[in-house]
Design a protein around this motif. Structure first.
Motif, PDB file in Angstrom:
ATOM      1  N   ARG A  87       0.047  -5.071  10.037  1.00 11.12           N
ATOM      2  CA  ARG A  87       0.600  -5.579   8.784  1.00 11.12           C
ATOM      3  C   ARG A  87       0.721  -4.454   7.768  1.00 11.12           C
ATOM      4  N   PRO A  88       1.596  -4.577   6.794  1.00 11.64           N
ATOM      5  CA  PRO A  88       1.714  -3.555   5.757  1.00 11.64           C
ATOM      6  C   PRO A  88       0.366  -3.368   5.049  1.00 11.64           C
ATOM      7  N   GLY A  89       0.067  -2.148   4.696  1.00  9.71           N
ATOM      8  CA  GLY A  89      -1.188  -1.852   4.022  1.00  9.71           C
ATOM      9  C   GLY A  89      -2.277  -1.361   4.957  1.00  9.71           C
TER      10      GLY A  89
END
Length: 124
Positions: A87-89
């Motif tokens: 996931r992003p992050g």
């Protein structure tokens, strides 16, 4: 039937998703059937057996394997991944190098590799 051994480190809160364990020594198959990593309603009950041929084990397979077999909260896989990637992050390092410089999901894992997953998202 060949396997590879790698070490995966989790930090920045990622370890909370993986039984509060920051380090995992994994033995993975050297090759896998690409159809395994497609999002299916349920994964095989046990990790896949090593194959003598097929797709070489890459970070895409590792993300799938971590989500399906090591993630402790099976009801919330979206905290770790989106689709076939993280996931992003989440910062991913391959042998201390940003995975973007190594080919991201397409990086073929080598025996002895060290991968680090670091969450850069923090509540406040």
């Amino acid at each position: 039937m060949a396997t590879i051994s790698i070490t995966v480190h989790m930090s920045g809160g990622m370890e909370l998703l993986f039984s509060n364990e920051p380090t995992h020594a994994l033995t993975l198959p050297r090759h896998y059937a690409p159809s395994l990593t497609t999002l299916a309603p349920s994964p095989p009950a046990s990790p896949p057996a090593p194959l003598d041929e097929g797709q070489e084990t890459d970070v895409r397979f590792l993300v799938w394997w971590l989500r399906e077999y090591l993630l402790s909260d099976r009801s919330r896989p979206e905290l770790f991944s989106q689709g076939d990637t993280v996931r992003p992050g989440i910062l991913v390092l391959v042998n201390s190098t940003d995975w973007e410089l190594e080919g991201e999901l397409d990086y073929v894992l080598q025996d002895g590799d060290e991968l680090v997953f670091i969450s850069t998202l923090h509540g406040g």
